[in-house]
Write an enzyme that holds these catalytic residues in place. Structure first.
Site, PDB file in Angstrom:
ATOM      1  CG  ASP A 238      50.740  43.070  31.614  1.00  0.00           C
ATOM      2  OD1 ASP A 238      50.914  42.698  32.795  1.00  0.00           O
ATOM      3  OD2 ASP A 238      49.853  43.880  31.279  1.00  0.00           O
TER       4      ASP A 238
ATOM      5  CG  PHE B 250      41.243  44.305  32.887  1.00  0.00           C
ATOM      6  CD1 PHE B 250      40.755  44.595  31.616  1.00  0.00           C
ATOM      7  CD2 PHE B 250      40.688  44.963  33.978  1.00  0.00           C
ATOM      8  CE1 PHE B 250      39.741  45.537  31.443  1.00  0.00           C
ATOM      9  CE2 PHE B 250      39.670  45.900  33.815  1.00  0.00           C
ATOM     10  CZ  PHE B 250      39.197  46.183  32.546  1.00  0.00           C
ATOM     11  N   GLY B 251      43.641  40.583  31.879  1.00  0.00           N
ATOM     12  CA  GLY B 251      44.985  39.999  31.764  1.00  0.00           C
ATOM     13  C   GLY B 251      45.013  38.611  31.165  1.00  0.00           C
TER      14      GLY B 251
ATOM     15  NE  ARG C 112      47.994  37.238  38.784  1.00  0.00           N
ATOM     16  CZ  ARG C 112      47.797  38.457  38.292  1.00  0.00           C
ATOM     17  NH1 ARG C 112      48.232  39.523  38.952  1.00  0.00           N
ATOM     18  NH2 ARG C 112      47.152  38.623  37.153  1.00  0.00           N
TER      19      ARG C 112
ATOM     20  CG  HIS D 245      43.492  36.595  36.032  1.00  0.00           C
ATOM     21  ND1 HIS D 245      43.488  37.253  37.249  1.00  0.00           N
ATOM     22  CD2 HIS D 245      43.884  37.509  35.114  1.00  0.00           C
ATOM     23  CE1 HIS D 245      43.858  38.517  37.055  1.00  0.00           C
ATOM     24  NE2 HIS D 245      44.114  38.701  35.776  1.00  0.00           N
TER      25      HIS D 245
ATOM     26  CG  ASP E 123      51.312  46.977  36.203  1.00  0.00           C
ATOM     27  OD1 ASP E 123      50.828  47.767  35.370  1.00  0.00           O
ATOM     28  OD2 ASP E 123      51.229  45.746  36.087  1.00  0.00           O
TER      29      ASP E 123
HETATM   30 ZN   LIG Z   1      49.442  47.367  33.911  1.00  0.00          ZN
HETATM   31 ZN   LIG Z   2      50.877  44.317  34.500  1.00  0.00          ZN
END
Ligand SMILES: [Zn+2]
Ligand SMILES: [Zn+2]
Length: 422
Positions: free
Chosen positions: A303, A321-322, A63, A307, A151
């Site tokens: 991954d 997402f994530g 980030r 956030h 990505d």
């Molecule tokens: Zn991805």
């Molecule tokens: Zn990713």
């Protein structure tokens, strides 16, 4: 000097599995053997622990620059060190996007000053990851990138993928793709199936991923270049990768801990279960575990996608997402794969070490003269993961409060202990 005594050395690269001492001198491994001693060396008693080559994470989001409220290179890499990772590859979807050498250099400089682990940036494939013009890949390579990817989204078209692959092949870089077909993805928030119907959430069909994997494998057939599929989550995608491997194509793939642990049946109205690709069906999850066991899947990658609470604390549809992933990756591998007898311990170590290293065209092994990066872990230590105690700035994980048997105990980078479980 650091002398690691009495650990069980597990090295998939050499198929070593033996109780040995390892002497580190400076940033290199200087001796491996039984009953080593050295005057003046700091000693670490690794009795009862596994001593593995340093874990390498092919896929994370640190980030920085641009979203430091969610994570910084310093906090993210501290979490990585706690998770047993000695090197991490960070995706380019920062603000600004890492699509030129000055952003790459900024990340490399920042990591040199504040990261306990090695940080290897991944450069964007296209300018701004917008899918139009090629990014400054050659200049970024000179500044330190080890792969390219757009990505967050797929490389936009087959034509662009061909250009990127041909260009990267001449530079010796793998191309990593986040596979989804935007027309099928179409605003979905979880895997399409009985559970998305029950919850009334817009579904994303599994084919959104596999159609793109199929396209990429076909372009790899056309170019002969290296292709790595990020966070592969469906059986059909794995079929394409197997097909490519059987034909000798240089195609590899990674799977995340959450995709081999959870399924769409676990999804509820809680944004900590929202990730991309979404959690898959039970049949897909079981196919991933089979692929992890039989060697079709090359690496486990976190991954790690932090956030800030405010951005996740909204309706499911609106949340990003994530999930975070560094500190639970190894423990989930032990809990879901090794303890139930589905994957051997040696194979699990391979998925964190020489597996991902091969994707990058490098080595990960415990041998005299090699770089002194090691991951020491337990298969028996009982502990509970508390997101509130995480070294990451973010708390978005569905594994908060989960109890584990086994996990990282010490992380050694360049001959120094950079993290140690108290
Ligand atoms: Zn991805
Ligand atoms: Zn990713």
């Amino acid at each position: 000097m650091l002398l690691i005594k009495n650990g069980r050395v597990l090295d998939p690269a050499t198929k070593t599995d033996a109780t040995l001492d390892v002497l580190l001198d400076g940033d290199r491994i200087s001796k491996i053997g039984a009953n080593l001693s050295r005057n003046g060396a700091e000693t670490f008693d690794a009795s009862g622990l596994i001593v593995a080559p340093g874990f390498l994470d092919l896929h994370c989001h640190l980030r920085e620059p641009g979203q430091e409220l969610s994570e910084t290179i310093e906090t993210g890499t501290r979490a990585a060190a706690r998770g047993g990772f000695t090197a991490v590859c960070c995706m380019p979807n920062t603000q600004p996007v890492n699509d030129n050498a000055s952003v790459t250099s900024r990340i490399v400089d920042r990591a040199a000053r504040s990261s306990p682990v090695r940080v290897w940036p991944i450069g964007a494939a296209s300018m701004g990851s917008q899918g139009q013009a090629l990014a400054e890949i050659s200049a970024m390579k000179a500044a330190g990138i080890i792969a390219v990817s757009d990505d967050g989204k797929p490389i936009a078209t087959a034509r662009l993928m061909r250009q990127v692959m041909e260009y990267c092949d001449s530079l010796g870089l793998p191309v990593i793709d986040h596979c989804e077909d935007p027309s099928l993805f179409a605003g979905g928030v979880m895997r399409e199936g009985p559970q998305s119907l029950r919850l009334g959430l817009k579904g994303i069909p599994a084919q959104s991923e596999s159609i793109c994997v199929g396209r990429d494998v076909d372009v790899a057939l056309l170019t002969g270049a290296r292709l790595h599929i990020a966070h592969l989550s469906t059986r059909r995608s794995l079929d394409y990768v197997r097909w490519a491997k059987e034909r000798g194509l240089r195609v590899t793939c990674e799977v995340t801990p959450h995709h081999f642990t959870l399924t769409d049946e676990d999804v509820r109205y809680d944004t900590r279960y929202k990730m991309n690709p979404p959690l898959a069906s039970r049949a897909d999850r079981d196919a991933l575990i089979a692929g992890l066991a039989d060697g079709s899947i090359d690496a486990i990658a976190t991954d790690h996608a932090p956030h800030h609470a405010a951005s996740k604390d909204v309706e499911f549809d609106r949340a990003p997402f994530g999930i975070t992933g560094f500190e639970t990756a190894l423990a989930l591998g032990l809990a879901e794969l090794v303890h139930p007898g589905k994957v051997s311990l040696m194979r699990l170590v391979e998925l964190f070490t020489c597996g991902p290293a091969r994707v990058l065209g490098i080595q990960r092994t415990i041998a005299v003269g090699e770089i002194a990066d090691l991951t020491l872990f337990s298969t028996t230590h009982e502990w509970t993961f508390r997101a509130a105690d995480s070294a990451s700035k973010s708390r978005n994980t569905p594994f908060d409060g989960r109890s584990f048997r086994g996990g990282p105990m010490a992380t050694v980078v360049g001959g120094r202990i950079v993290s140690r479980r108290p």
